[in-house]
Write a protein that holds these residues in place. Structure first.
Motif, PDB file in Angstrom:
ATOM      1  N   SER A   1       0.816  -1.219   0.000  1.00  0.00           N
ATOM      2  CA  SER A   1       0.000   0.000   0.000  1.00  0.00           C
ATOM      3  C   SER A   1       0.845   1.263   0.000  1.00  0.00           C
ATOM      4  O   SER A   1       0.343   2.345  -0.328  1.00  0.00           O
ATOM      5  CB  SER A   1      -0.943  -0.003   1.210  1.00  0.00           C
TER       6      SER A   1
ATOM      7  N   SER B   1      -4.838   1.625  -4.295  1.00  0.00           N
ATOM      8  CA  SER B   1      -5.756   0.498  -4.116  1.00  0.00           C
ATOM      9  C   SER B   1      -6.100  -0.149  -5.459  1.00  0.00           C
ATOM     10  O   SER B   1      -6.143  -1.386  -5.576  1.00  0.00           O
ATOM     11  CB  SER B   1      -7.032   0.981  -3.420  1.00  0.00           C
TER      12      SER B   1
ATOM     13  N   LYS C   1      -5.131  -3.937  -6.813  1.00  0.00           N
ATOM     14  CA  LYS C   1      -6.152  -4.854  -7.320  1.00  0.00           C
ATOM     15  C   LYS C   1      -5.710  -5.469  -8.648  1.00  0.00           C
ATOM     16  O   LYS C   1      -5.902  -6.677  -8.890  1.00  0.00           O
ATOM     17  CB  LYS C   1      -7.474  -4.100  -7.507  1.00  0.00           C
TER      18      LYS C   1
END
Length: 411
Positions: free
Chosen positions: A4, A9, A13
Motif C-alpha cells: 500500500s 488500491s 487490485k
C-alpha cells in the motif's frame, strides 16, 4: 515496505489479478494520470522475470518479449525513462535497437502505422507490453497477438479511451468470452490517490462534456462536434428480425476507389405506415471497378425490385450513365450538404431512422467520427463515405416523395 506504500488500491487490485487469475490479455483503460502506466511498468518487470524462468525451463537461450508503443519516443518517455525513475533501472539499446533485462531480448515494435508490421513479424514472443494501445494500428496489434504464441504468454496493455466503436473496445474490452482470456480494468482520475488535490480539482473544474467523460471518468464516449449528435445506438440499432415487411426500398451511392475513399452503396427502406426508415445493408469496398458495382446493384434489384432508385454521387457522371445503360435506375443526387444533413438530422432526432444490427458496424464507425470543421462550418472530409451515401439516399428519396405530394396538391 507494505504494498500500500507503493501502489494505490486500484493498482494493487490489478497486481492481485495478475498474480492469481489466468488470462491471455490484460487491458488497463481509463482516465489520464490515473496510474495505468505505472502499474503496467511494474507488471512489465514481472513479465520479464516470468519470461526468463519459462525460457530456462525450455533451455531457450534467446527468449524475446515485445515492447510496443506508438513511436520510439513514446516508448522511451512512457516506459524506458520511467523504469529509471520508478526502479533505478537504466536500459540502453543495442546495435539492433533492442533492450535487454534479466536475460530477455526486448524487441521494440512501433504501432502507430502499418509500417510497424515488419518489426512484429518473423519471431515468437513470450509476451508483449503494448503502451497506448488505442493508438495502435489494428493490423499491427493483430500481428503482435499472433507473435505471442508461447504457452502461457501474456499481453498487457494500457490505453486512454477513444470512440465507443474503436476495435480495442468492441473486440477486446467488451469481449467476455472466457476462451478469449481477457481481463480489463477501468481507471478514473480519483483512483490515483497520489495526485495533488489541487491538480485533480483543477482538472475536474476545467473539463466538460467528452473531455470530462474521457479524461476524468475514463469512459469511451463519442467526440464532441459530431454531426449527428442525436443518434443513439442503444435505441436506433435494432435486431434484424425486427425489420418490417413490404418496405419501399432505395439506395444511396458514393463513388470511390482508393483506401480511405471507399465506394459505398447503402440500402434503405421506408415503412410508409409509421414513417420510419430502416438502413438494411451497406456494401463498401476499395479497388473495385464499375462492373463490380453493377453486379452489386443487380443483386439489390433481385432482392428489392428492379425499379429501386439509386441516388448517386454526380461527381462521376460516366458511372451514373453506365448504371443507366445496364438498366439500373440511377439518378444524380442533390448533394446539398447542409440541406441534406438538416433533413437526416431531423429524421434521426424524431426517432424515424433505424439501423439493422447486421450492417451497423460500418455505419457506427463513421457516424461517431463524422464531425464539424470548426473553421469552415461544414463536416470534415473524413469518415464520410457511408455518411455521404446514406445522406444521398435518405434526403433525395424523401425530397422526391415530398415534391410529388406537393405537385399532386397544386397541379
Amino acid at each position: 515496505m507494505a504494498i500500500s506504500d507503493l501502489l494505490t488500491s486500484k493498482q494493487a487490485k490489478v497486481l492481485h489479478a495478475y498474480q492469481t487469475k489466468p488470462f491471455k490479455i490484460m487491458i488497463l483503460t481509463g482516465a489520464v494520470r490515473s496510474g495505468k502506466t505505472f502499474i503496467d511498468n511494474f507488471l512489465f518487470l514481472y513479465e520479464l522475470r516470468r519470461t526468463a524462468k519459462l525460457a530456462a525451463l525450455k533451455n531457450d537461450t534467446h527468449p524475446r518479449y515485445i515492447l510496443a508503443g506508438a513511436t520510439s519516443n513514446s516508448i522511451y518517455n512512457n516506459i524506458i525513462s520511467e523504469l529509471q525513475t520508478q526502479f533505478g533501472l537504466t536500459l540502453r539499446q543495442d546495435f539492433h535497437g533492442h533492450y535487454h533485462l534479466f536475460g530477455v531480448d526486448i524487441v521494440p515494435v512501433y504501432t502507430k502505422s502499418i509500417t510497424g508490421l515488419a518489426s512484429a513479424r518473423g519471431f515468437t514472443s513470450y509476451g508483449a507490453y503494448v503502451n497506448e494501445a488505442s493508438l495502435a494500428n489494428h493490423e499491427v496489434f493483430n500481428e503482435i497477438q499472433n507473435r505471442c504464441s508461447m504457452e502461457g504468454s501474456h499481453i498487457i496493455c494500457d490505453t486512454n479511451p477513444d470512440i465507443p466503436t474503436h476495435w480495442l473496445k468492441t473486440d477486446f474490452i467488451d469481449n467476455h468470452d472466457s476462451k478469449a482470456g481477457i481481463l480489463s480494468f477501468t481507471f478514473t482520475i480519483d483512483d490515483n490517490t497520489t495526485l495533488a488535490i489541487d491538480y485533480v480539482e483543477s482538472m475536474k473544474a476545467s473539463k466538460s462534456g467528452m473531455f470530462y467523460d474521457r479524461d476524468i471518468l475514463g469512459l469511451w464516449v463519442t467526440g464532441e462536434g459530431i454531426v449527428y449528435q442525436d443518434f443513439d445506438k442503444d435505441t436506433m440499432v435494432i435486431p434484424d428480425d425486427q425489420l418490417p415487411n413490404n418496405l419501399d426500398y432505395y439506395c444511396g451511392v458514393d463513388w470511390g476507389f482508393a483506401k480511405g475513399h471507399e465506394n459505398v452503396i447503402t440500402v434503405m427502406g421506408d415503412d410508409p405506415e409509421i414513417d420510419v426508415t430502416y438502413l438494411t445493408d451497406i456494401f463498401s469496398s476499395t479497388g473495385k471497378y464499375i462492373d463490380y458495382w453493377v453486379d452489386i446493384a443487380r443483386q439489390i434489384q433481385e432482392q428489392h425490385g428492379y425499379n429501386i432508385n439509386y441516388w448517386c454521387d454526380s461527381a462521376r457522371p460516366e458511372y451514373v450513365s453506365y448504371f443507366q445503360q445496364k438498366h439500373i435506375n440511377a439518378r444524380n443526387a442533390d448533394k446539398s450538404v447542409m440541406d441534406g444533413i438538416e433533413y437526416c438530422s431531423q429524421r434521426i432526432k424524431m426517432g424515424k431512422f433505424k439501423v439493422l444490427r447486421s450492417c451497423a458496424k460500418p455505419f457506427l464507425d463513421d457516424i461517431y467520427q463524422y464531425v464539424w470543421d470548426p473553421v469552415k462550418g461544414v463536416p470534415k472530409k473524413e469518415h464520410d463515405n457511408v455518411m455521404d451515401s446514406f445522406r444521398y439516399g435518405l434526403f433525395n428519396q424523401h425530397k422526391r416523395v415530398e415534391n410529388t405530394a406537393i405537385n399532386s396538391i397544386y397541379f
